[in-house]
Design an enzyme around this catalytic site. Structure first.
Site, PDB file in Angstrom:
ATOM      1  CE  LYS A  86       0.772 -40.959  34.191  1.00 17.64           C
ATOM      2  NZ  LYS A  86       1.874 -40.448  34.462  1.00 17.64           N
ATOM      3  NE  ARG A 141      -3.308 -49.075  40.260  1.00 20.41           N
ATOM      4  CZ  ARG A 141      -2.761 -47.976  40.256  1.00 20.41           C
ATOM      5  NH1 ARG A 141      -2.477 -47.469  38.971  1.00 20.41           N
ATOM      6  NH2 ARG A 141      -2.047 -47.412  41.247  1.00 20.41           N
ATOM      7  NE  ARG A 185      10.238 -39.435  39.324  1.00 23.27           N
ATOM      8  CZ  ARG A 185       9.706 -39.812  38.310  1.00 23.27           C
ATOM      9  NH1 ARG A 185       8.573 -40.382  38.502  1.00 23.27           N
ATOM     10  NH2 ARG A 185      10.201 -39.760  37.041  1.00 23.27           N
ATOM     11  CB  SER A 210       2.089 -43.969  48.261  1.00 26.25           C
ATOM     12  OG  SER A 210       2.604 -44.635  47.216  1.00 26.25           O
ATOM     13  CG  ASP A 235      -0.964 -37.406  40.107  1.00 25.16           C
ATOM     14  OD1 ASP A 235       0.065 -37.220  40.475  1.00 25.16           O
ATOM     15  OD2 ASP A 235      -1.680 -38.542  39.753  1.00 25.16           O
ATOM     16  CE  LYS A 254       3.504 -37.210  43.254  1.00 20.71           C
ATOM     17  NZ  LYS A 254       2.870 -38.772  43.025  1.00 20.71           N
TER      18      LYS A 254
END
Length: 431
Positions: A26, A31, A125, A168, A317, A344
């Site tokens: 993903k 990207r 978020r 991040s 994750d 999240k």
């Protein structure tokens, strides 16, 4: 718990066996979609993620002037050659924070007004983290109390030196994508090194950048060229099945063409330390990304783990599924320094704790994590996914060793990242 959601019933199994090739990663798909949309020429992206989130990125690229075609097993993207069109309407990012944060950096150097919207979860978020550096570069960004809807007023940008306040990869990517098109040399420093898919993707499309132990530097004014690439299998999706294999001594799982990026390999290290027997059968590099075939076997002795500091950021994750299987380990799992889980798609700390208790587990909730003792037996229960794909999938794995059936409410959330999850789960789980 949401009404009118799909309920998936997961029954206990005796082992977890089989061979599977997972949908495309993903993070990489996002990207590639964005850079292909900006580049000159037509990119062909095989094994593009089937998840809803990367397809939100593709739809946004179409609104910005790119041409996207589904060619059966591959996606082709004809880019705009460096200049985005002014979209006719809002850029709808759906449930995808990756789309909203990273694409903001990509469009910020372009003259025009770009309004980003998303679903109810996405509008909760935090987006302030990208407004800071992009406004330092010269963009103007309007938020609604720190959240979406978000409007980016784009135009010429100046390079900056920026130290990320939080670990991040999305913030890093927003800055690099803006820096690619800014005036001067943008320098970004990371206190905790995050996954480096953006660096590899930028190089694949022809950009030059420098990476060292402290951070990344990228010069502005660079142009991108289309590529042909195959997206490796998603390691974050693999995490669920690897945890399932861990639970059963008789398991034998083979994952073909799996992404093995070293900046994400901490997951494999942790699973091996917990007892998973892991073999990498072959390994090759494509466009900077390592791809391998992995064989995983379970263990009769499930050890626990302590996850904190930079490791929590690297595994952010995968923490929900590690916590979900923690009761079955001998010594339990402690998670700290993971406050990011609370912002999240859901408050993942609160939901994991609540659902573990719904299955009969003892667990202590912390502000920045949780303590899950080992040596516990779980019964089937009613699970609230909170419309969060990782919660739905994590507790489907915990259900495989429960003493009775488990009902996953809001199971359709899995389609956000892994639409094939439940059919594959049924295929690999031996009754």
């Amino acid at each position: 718990m949401q009404e009118n959601t799909h309920i998936e019933v997961v029954s206990p199994v005796r082992s977890f066996r089989g061979s599977v090739r997972l949908p495309g990663d993903k993070s990489i798909s996002h990207r590639y979609a964005m850079l292909a949309g900006l580049a000159k020429g037509t990119s062909k992206l095989a094994n593009f993620s089937t998840g809803a989130d990367p397809h939100s990125s593709l739809k946004c690229m179409e609104q910005l002037g790119a041409t996207v075609r589904d060619e059966g097993g591959a996606v082709s993207v004809t880019g705009v050659g460096g200049t985005f069109a002014q979209p006719a309407g809002d850029l709808d990012c759906g449930n995808s924070g990756s789309t909203m944060r990273m694409l903001a950096g990509l469009v910020a150097p372009h003259a025009g007004t770009f309004r980003f919207v998303g679903d109810a979860s996405l509008t909760k978020r935090p987006m302030e983290r990208i407004r800071g550096p992009l406004q330092q570069m010269g963009a103007r960004i309007d938020l609604t109390e720190g959240h979406a809807p978000m409007t980016v007023h784009g135009g010429p940008l100046q390079a900056i030196r920026f130290e990320t306040p939080i670990a991040s990869a999305q913030v890093k990517t927003a800055v690099l994508f803006a820096g690619l098109q800014a005036n001067g040399l943008t320098e970004l420093k990371e206190s905790v090194r995050t996954r480096d898919h953006s660096e590899h993707a930028l190089r694949a499309f022809g950009a030059e950048l420098e990476r060292d132990a402290e951070g990344v530097r990228i010069a502005g004014g660079q142009t991108l060229q289309a590529i042909e690439a195959t997206v490796p299998g998603d390691l974050s999706s693999a995490a669920f099945f690897l945890c399932a294999a861990l639970l059963f001594p008789e398991s034998q799982l083979v994952l073909d063409d799996l992404g093995m990026n070293p900046s994400r390999s901490a997951l494999l290290d942790v699973l091996v330390s917990m007892g998973l027997r892991l073999q990498v059968l072959n390994l090759e590099e494509k466009h900077g990304e390592l791809i391998g075939t992995v064989q995983a076997n379970g263990s009769a002795d499930l050890k626990g783990a302590e996850i904190s500091g930079s490791l929590s950021a690297q595994l952010i994750d995968e923490l929900p599924v590690l916590a979900a299987v923690a009761p079955y380990t001998r010594t339990g799992v402690t998670i700290r320094d993971a406050k990011e889980l609370r912002v999240k798609e859901s408050d993942r700390i609160a939901l994991v704790v609540r659902n573990l208790r719904n299955m009969g587990a003892e667990v202590e909730e912390l502000e920045d994590g949780m303590i899950v003792p080992g040596g516990q037996t779980l019964h089937g229960g009613v699970i609230d996914s909170g419309d969060d794909h990782r919660i739905a999938m994590a507790f489907s794995i915990a259900a495989l060793r429960a003493s009775s059936d488990t009902a996953i409410h809001g199971a359709e959330a899995a389609a956000i990242s892994f639409p094939e999850f439940f059919p594959l789960l049924r295929q690999l789980g031996a009754q």
